[in-house]
Design a protein around this motif. Structure first.
Motif, mmCIF file in Angstrom:
data_model
loop_
_atom_site.group_PDB
_atom_site.id
_atom_site.type_symbol
_atom_site.label_atom_id
_atom_site.label_comp_id
_atom_site.label_asym_id
_atom_site.label_seq_id
_atom_site.Cartn_x
_atom_site.Cartn_y
_atom_site.Cartn_z
ATOM 1 N N GLN A 147 39.589 89.856 -47.783
ATOM 2 C CA GLN A 147 39.665 89.022 -48.969
ATOM 3 C C GLN A 147 39.790 89.283 -50.436
ATOM 4 O OE1 GLN A 147 35.182 87.539 -48.430
ATOM 5 N NE2 GLN A 147 35.849 87.122 -46.403
ATOM 6 N N TRP A 148 39.413 90.574 -50.716
ATOM 7 C CA TRP A 148 39.749 91.237 -52.022
ATOM 8 C C TRP A 148 41.252 91.098 -52.177
ATOM 9 C CZ3 TRP A 148 37.162 90.552 -56.202
ATOM 10 C CH2 TRP A 148 35.685 90.360 -56.169
ATOM 11 N N ARG A 149 41.861 91.774 -50.970
ATOM 12 C CA ARG A 149 43.395 91.882 -50.925
ATOM 13 C C ARG A 149 43.999 90.687 -51.262
ATOM 14 N NH1 ARG A 149 43.774 94.053 -46.486
ATOM 15 N NH2 ARG A 149 43.230 96.089 -47.001
ATOM 16 N N GLU A 150 43.468 89.436 -50.539
ATOM 17 C CA GLU A 150 44.221 88.145 -50.570
ATOM 18 C C GLU A 150 43.821 87.723 -52.205
ATOM 19 O OE1 GLU A 150 45.747 84.531 -50.043
ATOM 20 O OE2 GLU A 150 45.769 86.294 -48.617
ATOM 21 N N ARG A 151 42.618 87.914 -52.619
ATOM 22 C CA ARG A 151 42.441 87.468 -53.914
ATOM 23 C C ARG A 151 43.318 87.844 -54.974
ATOM 24 N NH1 ARG A 151 36.054 87.538 -53.581
ATOM 25 N NH2 ARG A 151 35.785 85.555 -52.086
ATOM 26 N N LEU A 152 43.512 89.305 -54.972
ATOM 27 C CA LEU A 152 44.074 90.028 -55.759
ATOM 28 C C LEU A 152 45.779 89.690 -55.758
ATOM 29 C CD1 LEU A 152 44.548 92.430 -57.872
ATOM 30 C CD2 LEU A 152 44.653 94.155 -56.214
ATOM 31 N N THR A 153 46.181 89.670 -54.579
ATOM 32 C CA THR A 153 47.645 88.952 -54.546
ATOM 33 C C THR A 153 47.712 87.750 -55.231
ATOM 34 O OG1 THR A 153 47.838 90.388 -52.519
ATOM 35 C CG2 THR A 153 49.330 88.510 -52.717
ATOM 36 N N ARG A 154 46.855 86.715 -55.041
ATOM 37 C CA ARG A 154 47.057 85.282 -55.493
ATOM 38 C C ARG A 154 47.044 85.458 -57.056
ATOM 39 N NH1 ARG A 154 43.158 83.184 -51.510
ATOM 40 N NH2 ARG A 154 41.491 83.569 -53.167
ATOM 41 N N ARG A 155 45.867 86.309 -57.576
ATOM 42 C CA ARG A 155 46.038 86.880 -58.926
ATOM 43 C C ARG A 155 47.059 87.112 -59.525
ATOM 44 N NH1 ARG A 155 41.051 88.994 -62.479
ATOM 45 N NH2 ARG A 155 42.248 88.779 -64.422
ATOM 46 N N LEU A 156 47.631 87.955 -59.136
ATOM 47 C CA LEU A 156 48.756 88.861 -59.518
ATOM 48 C C LEU A 156 49.966 87.845 -59.559
ATOM 49 C CD1 LEU A 156 48.672 92.570 -57.933
ATOM 50 C CD2 LEU A 156 48.891 91.928 -60.462
ATOM 51 N N VAL A 157 50.332 87.160 -58.358
ATOM 52 C CA VAL A 157 51.450 86.127 -58.185
ATOM 53 C C VAL A 157 51.224 85.191 -59.352
ATOM 54 C CG1 VAL A 157 52.435 84.514 -56.791
ATOM 55 C CG2 VAL A 157 51.913 86.673 -55.724
ATOM 56 N N SER A 158 50.198 84.725 -59.695
ATOM 57 C CA SER A 158 49.852 83.645 -60.655
ATOM 58 C C SER A 158 50.183 84.246 -61.978
ATOM 59 C CB SER A 158 48.552 83.176 -60.538
ATOM 60 O OG SER A 158 48.314 82.401 -61.383
ATOM 61 N N GLU A 159 49.762 85.286 -62.104
ATOM 62 C CA GLU A 159 49.976 85.944 -63.516
ATOM 63 C C GLU A 159 51.542 86.134 -63.649
ATOM 64 O OE1 GLU A 159 47.245 89.193 -64.417
ATOM 65 O OE2 GLU A 159 45.389 87.880 -64.215
ATOM 66 N N ALA A 160 52.253 86.563 -62.527
ATOM 67 C CA ALA A 160 53.683 86.898 -62.704
ATOM 68 C C ALA A 160 54.324 85.462 -63.002
ATOM 69 C CB ALA A 160 53.995 87.382 -61.433
ATOM 70 N N GLU A 161 53.945 84.473 -62.346
ATOM 71 C CA GLU A 161 54.496 83.245 -62.536
ATOM 72 C C GLU A 161 54.223 82.677 -64.004
ATOM 73 O OE1 GLU A 161 52.715 80.881 -59.382
ATOM 74 O OE2 GLU A 161 54.175 81.563 -57.901
ATOM 75 N N GLN A 162 53.226 83.159 -64.453
ATOM 76 C CA GLN A 162 52.871 82.782 -65.871
ATOM 77 C C GLN A 162 53.642 83.598 -66.872
ATOM 78 O OE1 GLN A 162 48.744 82.383 -66.507
ATOM 79 N NE2 GLN A 162 48.434 81.227 -64.675
ATOM 80 N N GLY A 163 54.401 84.641 -66.348
ATOM 81 C CA GLY A 163 55.116 85.373 -67.338
ATOM 82 C C GLY A 163 54.604 86.942 -67.730
#
Length: 56
Positions: free
Chosen positions: A25-41
């Motif tokens: 679950q933590w791995r999934e949350r971290l992945t989503r957050r990193l991808v989101s932050e990457a998409e935000q620049g």
């Protein structure tokens, strides 16, 4: 001994499964957050996503 798992063994198995589930679950949350932050620049997040080839 009756050949059945002891309570300690059963508890250890439950705790092991719970620990693995939490890590997933933590791995999934971290992945989503990193991808989101990457998409935000965020350049650091972009580097991490690219290096680890993470996908949303």
């Amino acid at each position: 001994m009756t050949g059945e798992p002891s309570q300690d063994d059963e508890l250890e198995a439950v705790l092991t499964r719970a620990r693995e589930e939490l890590k997933a679950q933590w791995r999934e949350r971290l992945t989503r957050r990193l991808v989101s932050e990457a998409e935000q620049g965020d350049p650091t997040a972009r580097e991490i996503v690219t290096a680890l080839r993470l996908e949303p």
